[in-house]
Design an enzyme around this catalytic site. Structure first.
Site, PDB file in Angstrom:
ATOM      1  N   ALA A  18      57.748  47.640  57.331  1.00  0.00           N
ATOM      2  CA  ALA A  18      58.723  46.362  56.724  1.00  0.00           C
ATOM      3  C   ALA A  18      59.595  45.700  57.592  1.00  0.00           C
ATOM      4  O   ALA A  18      60.280  46.576  58.213  1.00  0.00           O
ATOM      5  CB  ALA A  18      59.261  46.652  55.384  1.00  0.00           C
ATOM      6  N   CYS A 100      56.824  54.694  49.625  1.00  0.00           N
ATOM      7  CA  CYS A 100      58.159  54.089  49.885  1.00  0.00           C
ATOM      8  C   CYS A 100      59.306  54.734  49.051  1.00  0.00           C
ATOM      9  O   CYS A 100      59.217  54.819  47.775  1.00  0.00           O
ATOM     10  CB  CYS A 100      57.897  52.440  49.565  1.00  0.00           C
ATOM     11  SG  CYS A 100      59.372  51.361  49.830  1.00  0.00           S
TER      12      CYS A 100
END
Ligand SMILES: Cc1cc2nc3c(=O)[nH]c(=O)nc-3n(C[C@H](O)[C@H](O)[C@H](O)COP(=O)(O)O)c2cc1C
Length: 328
Positions: A18, A100
């Site tokens: 990310a 995540c």
């Protein structure tokens, strides 16, 4: 290597990260032979609600192929709809994020929260598999905590529901990014499955890559942090896999040239203001460990113009060349 019906030129991939693995970063990695790149994780809610930000993460180009699009979410129907959208937009592979560890994501039941809910994992995969034909993977962690390691069970569910490969970063959610990735767990999952297993975690050099393949028997490897400020790592790994001689270490000139290219590409994509801002973190990685690097970074911390930054970079790298002792 094959994942579903997707044939890849080698088994060395760029990990989704990310805020990092945008089109520019992926293009650089591909230039050094990386066979498969992933977008950063994209919200399935954002995609189905058509928010502009989510669609920006999907920006790609004809050369940015094959591309894996990683989506995250908690609701099986929404994830399946999002998968349908990205498949229609031309994704070569869809990966579902089940690893995540960020609180904001976990709170919604997405990311690694799914590891705690195998029934939901099954429901998600059943819906997604029915919704798209493109190769489908999941990316998981070891489990929630040291006493709740369930990656092999989740991976087996995935195989049952027609997932084409499993990507494993063998750290628990509790662990975050601390300690070491437990490569042993990659071997265990590999033994349990017939579909390909891709290992992720702690590959910082060609030697590490070879060792992971050798020790775990995994089918492919994924490089994340090891590629930061070091897109050359893919060339090193691929060359050593082919038993070719290792390329010479990256020179100061090559490093400066890469920074110039990376910055120019970022600015072409995002404009000068945002481009320079976005490039800042890469500047840190490209100069990490170099003599006087910290001082140099401090000196450009508030620079906002491309030309100014490039001449500062040039002056710094020229001083390194003069002294010919680039690394601390
Ligand atoms: C800054 C950062 C962002 C990340 N973002 C994602 C992400 O969006 N999706 C994902 O599945 N993993 C993400 N990861 C995890 C990596 O894909 C990878 O599995 C992990 O960093 C371990 O590999 P490494 O040691 O090669 O970095 C991220 C890691 C970092 C450091």
């Amino acid at each position: 290597m094959k994942i579903g019906n997707l044939t890849l030129k080698n088994n060395v991939f760029l990990a989704p990260m990310a805020g990092i693995t945008d089109l520019v970063f992926r293009t650089l990695a591909r230039g050094y032979g990386c066979a498969l790149c992933f977008t950063e994780m994209v919200s399935s809610n954002g995609l189905t609600r058509r928010t502009q930000r989510s669609y920006r993460y999907l920006e790609s180009s004809v050369d940015d192929r094959p591309l894996g699009v990683q989506i995250f979410g908690a609701d099986p129907d929404v994830i399946a709809d999002a998968a349908h959208i990205v498949a229609d937009m031309g994704a070569d592979l869809i990966d579902i994020n089940m690893g995540c560890p960020v609180k904001k994501v976990l709170k919604t039941g997405a990311g690694a929260a799914l590891l705690k809910d195998p029934l939901r994992v099954g429901a998600v995969l059943r819906k997604v598999r029915a919704s798209v034909d493109v190769p489908l993977t999941i990316k998981i962690r070891s489990g929630w905590e040291r006493h709740g390691i369930n990656a092999a069970d989740i991976a087996a569910i995935a195989e049952d529901y027609g997932v084409d490969a499993v990507i494993l970063h063998p750290r628990t959610v509790e662990q975050g990014f601390s300690g070491f990735a437990d490569w042993e767990l990659i071997s265990m999952v590999k033994k349990r499955l017939t579909i390909p297993v891709i290992g992720s975690g702690d590959i910082r050099s060609a030697k590490d890559a070879l060792r992971m393949l050798h020790v775990t028997g995994c089918d492919g490897i994924m490089v994340g942090r090891g590629a930061l400020g070091n897109p050359w790592i893919f060339r090193e790994i691929i060359n050593s896999l082919a038993s070719e001689s290792m390329p010479l270490p990256v020179t100061i000139k090559e490093r400066e040239e890469m920074m110039r290219r990376h910055l120019n590409m970022t600015i072409r994509d995002s404009g000068e203001d945002l481009g320079v801002k976005k490039f800042r973190k890469h500047l840190l990685w490209y100069t990490k460990g170099l003599k006087g690097g910290a001082q140099f970074r401090q000196s450009v911390v508030s620079v906002r113009e491309k030309e100014f930054l490039l001449s500062a970079v040039h002056a710094y790298f020229s001083s390194l060349e003069e002294h010919d002792d680039m690394v601390i």
